[in-house]
Design a protein around this motif. Structure first.
Motif, PDB file in Angstrom:
ATOM      1  N   TYR A  40       0.743  -1.164  -0.039  1.00 10.63           N
ATOM      2  CA  TYR A  40      -0.132   0.047   0.073  1.00 10.63           C
ATOM      3  C   TYR A  40       0.753   1.282  -0.211  1.00 10.63           C
ATOM      4  N   PRO A  41       1.230   1.745  -1.300  1.00  9.74           N
ATOM      5  CA  PRO A  41       2.054   3.238  -1.120  1.00  9.74           C
ATOM      6  C   PRO A  41       1.618   4.210  -0.349  1.00  9.74           C
ATOM      7  N   VAL A  42       2.644   4.574   0.295  1.00 10.89           N
ATOM      8  CA  VAL A  42       2.413   5.987   1.114  1.00 10.89           C
ATOM      9  C   VAL A  42       1.914   6.905   0.323  1.00 10.89           C
ATOM     10  N   GLY A  43       0.704   7.640   0.807  1.00 13.43           N
ATOM     11  CA  GLY A  43       0.341   8.753   0.069  1.00 13.43           C
ATOM     12  C   GLY A  43      -0.701   8.465  -0.994  1.00 13.43           C
ATOM     13  N   ALA A  44      -0.678   7.145  -1.031  1.00 17.54           N
ATOM     14  CA  ALA A  44      -2.048   6.726  -1.801  1.00 17.54           C
ATOM     15  C   ALA A  44      -3.150   6.065  -1.226  1.00 17.54           C
ATOM     16  N   ILE A  45      -4.415   6.144  -2.060  1.00 17.76           N
ATOM     17  CA  ILE A  45      -5.545   5.322  -1.710  1.00 17.76           C
ATOM     18  C   ILE A  45      -5.834   4.206  -2.386  1.00 17.76           C
ATOM     19  N   THR A  46      -5.593   2.935  -1.791  1.00 20.90           N
ATOM     20  CA  THR A  46      -5.906   1.742  -2.719  1.00 20.90           C
ATOM     21  C   THR A  46      -7.020   1.159  -2.226  1.00 20.90           C
ATOM     22  N   ALA A  47      -7.686   0.523  -3.231  1.00 22.86           N
ATOM     23  CA  ALA A  47      -9.116  -0.141  -2.953  1.00 22.86           C
ATOM     24  C   ALA A  47      -8.930  -1.823  -3.611  1.00 22.86           C
ATOM     25  N   ASN A  48      -9.387  -2.575  -2.631  1.00 21.60           N
ATOM     26  CA  ASN A  48      -9.922  -4.089  -3.240  1.00 21.60           C
ATOM     27  C   ASN A  48     -11.233  -4.284  -3.004  1.00 21.60           C
ATOM     28  N   THR A 132     -17.028   5.605  -3.274  1.00 21.15           N
ATOM     29  CA  THR A 132     -17.727   5.882  -4.481  1.00 21.15           C
ATOM     30  C   THR A 132     -16.868   5.637  -5.641  1.00 21.15           C
ATOM     31  N   TYR A 133     -17.379   5.202  -6.878  1.00 20.26           N
ATOM     32  CA  TYR A 133     -16.337   5.340  -7.979  1.00 20.26           C
ATOM     33  C   TYR A 133     -16.860   5.881  -9.154  1.00 20.26           C
ATOM     34  N   ASN A 134     -15.624   6.560  -9.922  1.00 20.83           N
ATOM     35  CA  ASN A 134     -15.871   7.117 -11.034  1.00 20.83           C
ATOM     36  C   ASN A 134     -15.968   5.926 -12.278  1.00 20.83           C
ATOM     37  N   THR A 135     -17.237   6.024 -12.732  1.00 22.22           N
ATOM     38  CA  THR A 135     -17.347   5.142 -14.056  1.00 22.22           C
ATOM     39  C   THR A 135     -17.750   5.744 -15.450  1.00 22.22           C
ATOM     40  N   SER A 136     -17.297   7.196 -15.324  1.00 20.36           N
ATOM     41  CA  SER A 136     -17.454   7.934 -16.501  1.00 20.36           C
ATOM     42  C   SER A 136     -16.173   7.770 -17.586  1.00 20.36           C
ATOM     43  N   PHE A 137     -15.206   7.532 -17.285  1.00 20.11           N
ATOM     44  CA  PHE A 137     -14.073   7.147 -17.990  1.00 20.11           C
ATOM     45  C   PHE A 137     -13.711   5.712 -18.211  1.00 20.11           C
ATOM     46  N   TYR A 138     -12.893   5.499 -19.031  1.00 20.04           N
ATOM     47  CA  TYR A 138     -12.272   4.006 -19.111  1.00 20.04           C
ATOM     48  C   TYR A 138     -11.650   3.489 -18.138  1.00 20.04           C
ATOM     49  N   GLY A 139     -11.965   2.460 -17.437  1.00 22.57           N
ATOM     50  CA  GLY A 139     -11.330   1.889 -16.542  1.00 22.57           C
ATOM     51  C   GLY A 139     -11.723   2.479 -15.003  1.00 22.57           C
ATOM     52  N   GLY A 140     -12.440   3.551 -15.055  1.00 24.69           N
ATOM     53  CA  GLY A 140     -12.978   4.158 -13.718  1.00 24.69           C
ATOM     54  C   GLY A 140     -11.871   4.301 -12.518  1.00 24.69           C
ATOM     55  N   GLY A 141     -12.265   4.224 -11.557  1.00 20.51           N
ATOM     56  CA  GLY A 141     -11.490   4.558 -10.284  1.00 20.51           C
ATOM     57  C   GLY A 141     -12.095   5.113  -9.062  1.00 20.51           C
ATOM     58  N   LEU A 142     -11.489   4.841  -8.013  1.00 19.42           N
ATOM     59  CA  LEU A 142     -12.197   5.215  -6.652  1.00 19.42           C
ATOM     60  C   LEU A 142     -12.178   6.787  -6.771  1.00 19.42           C
ATOM     61  N   ILE A 143     -13.350   7.467  -6.225  1.00 21.56           N
ATOM     62  CA  ILE A 143     -13.224   9.039  -6.203  1.00 21.56           C
ATOM     63  C   ILE A 143     -12.658   9.456  -5.155  1.00 21.56           C
ATOM     64  N   GLU A 144     -11.536  10.196  -5.056  1.00 23.35           N
ATOM     65  CA  GLU A 144     -10.927  10.812  -3.984  1.00 23.35           C
ATOM     66  C   GLU A 144     -11.421  12.266  -3.455  1.00 23.35           C
ATOM     67  N   GLY A 145     -11.806  12.345  -2.250  1.00 25.38           N
ATOM     68  CA  GLY A 145     -11.803  13.538  -1.968  1.00 25.38           C
ATOM     69  C   GLY A 145     -10.557  14.520  -1.308  1.00 25.38           C
ATOM     70  N   VAL A 146     -10.667  15.636  -1.261  1.00 27.53           N
ATOM     71  CA  VAL A 146      -9.589  16.589  -0.893  1.00 27.53           C
ATOM     72  C   VAL A 146      -9.668  17.179   0.510  1.00 27.53           C
ATOM     73  N   LEU A 147      -9.049  17.009   1.545  1.00 27.63           N
ATOM     74  CA  LEU A 147      -8.852  17.322   2.964  1.00 27.63           C
ATOM     75  C   LEU A 147      -8.066  18.619   3.053  1.00 27.63           C
ATOM     76  N   SER A 148      -8.630  19.566   3.536  1.00 27.49           N
ATOM     77  CA  SER A 148      -8.154  20.678   4.328  1.00 27.49           C
ATOM     78  C   SER A 148      -8.446  20.951   5.679  1.00 27.49           C
ATOM     79  N   TYR A 149      -7.576  20.983   6.525  1.00 26.16           N
ATOM     80  CA  TYR A 149      -8.034  21.031   8.089  1.00 26.16           C
ATOM     81  C   TYR A 149      -6.920  21.942   8.733  1.00 26.16           C
ATOM     82  N   ASP A 150      -7.492  23.123   9.393  1.00 24.57           N
ATOM     83  CA  ASP A 150      -6.469  24.133   9.981  1.00 24.57           C
ATOM     84  C   ASP A 150      -6.572  23.825  11.344  1.00 24.57           C
ATOM     85  N   VAL A 151      -5.500  23.792  12.236  1.00 21.09           N
ATOM     86  CA  VAL A 151      -5.318  23.782  13.438  1.00 21.09           C
ATOM     87  C   VAL A 151      -4.677  24.993  14.318  1.00 21.09           C
TER      88      VAL A 151
END
Length: 229
Positions: A40-48, A132-151
């Motif tokens: 599971y590469p660091v910095g990546a989201i992996t789905a089985n 959720t998955y993006n199925t609108s393009f060839y091959g598709g893939g897991l949809i990734e969100g973007v986090l921004s959090y201020d402390v």
């Protein structure tokens, strides 16, 4: 000459000690996370995943899916397990109906309470997922969100947002308690809550989850930028 040899010997000793400390830290992190960075590469989201049934019409997908989602960070890992029926927009990641059984677990090298900074401000940037998955393009893939959090470490508060998974998820202001923060979350008409903890020796990361309708829905994590004082 003796002073030179002594200095060289001290440098070698310091290098050995530093290498041992780094190796020990790496082993401690690996044990706490319980997964392999090679798999599971660091910095990546992996789905089985596998879908037992699925129908898609334009941007609307309805399916029954079993999946494990892993977001691996240097000090922590966010593990999402989903199983069941779901309908969503396969371009935006917005969920319409969610009948899944779900569990999102976070593991890693948690920051000790006394190691969380006491002064300054910092922003954590990272990723999020809701299965959720993006199925609108060839091959598709897991949809990734973007986090921004201020402390604000001085005031002991934090707040942020997640975009890219439908409507913006607002992570309302919460107060640092123990090793983390918990507060309310809002996405469109949905109200829920979130929780996160700090990870790393000096709170280099956060990792957590958002809960809607009483179930684990979104997993997220982020890495800290520089602390401004």
């Amino acid at each position: 000459m003796k002073e030179s040899n002594a200095a060289q010997a001290q440098n070698v000793l310091d290098s050995i000690v530093a290498h041992y400390a780094q190796t020990k830290l790496e082993q401690e992190i690996a044990q706490a996370k319980g997964i392999s960075d090679n798999i599971y590469p660091v910095g990546a989201i992996t789905a089985n995943t596998r879908a037992s049934s699925s129908s898609t019409r334009n941007a609307f997908t309805q399916e029954s899916r079993i999946q494990t989602v892993v977001y691996n960070q240097p000090y922590s890992v966010v593990l999402g397990n989903y199983s069941g029926d779901l309908s969503y927009n396969n371009q935006t990641g917005a969920i319409f109906t969610d009948e899944r059984d779900s569990n999102i677990a976070i593991r890693g090298l948690k920051t000790t309470t006394d190691a969380i900074p006491m002064l300054g401000n910092a922003t954590y940037k990272g990723k999020a997922f809701n299965g959720t998955y993006n199925t609108s393009f060839y091959g598709g893939g897991l949809i990734e969100g973007v986090l921004s959090y201020d402390v604000n470490f001085t005031d002991r508060t934090g707040s942020g947002s997640i975009t890219g998974l439908g409507d913006t998820v607002n992570l309302q202001q919460g107060t640092i308690s123990g090793t983390g923060i918990s507060s309310t979350a809002q996405q469109g008409f949905r109200n829920g809550n979130y929780l996160l903890d700090f990870y790393g020796k000096k709170a280099e990361e956060i990792a957590g989850k958002v809960i809607f309708d009483g179930k684990d829905t979104i997993g997220f994590g982020g890495t800290r930028g520089e602390i401004s004082k």
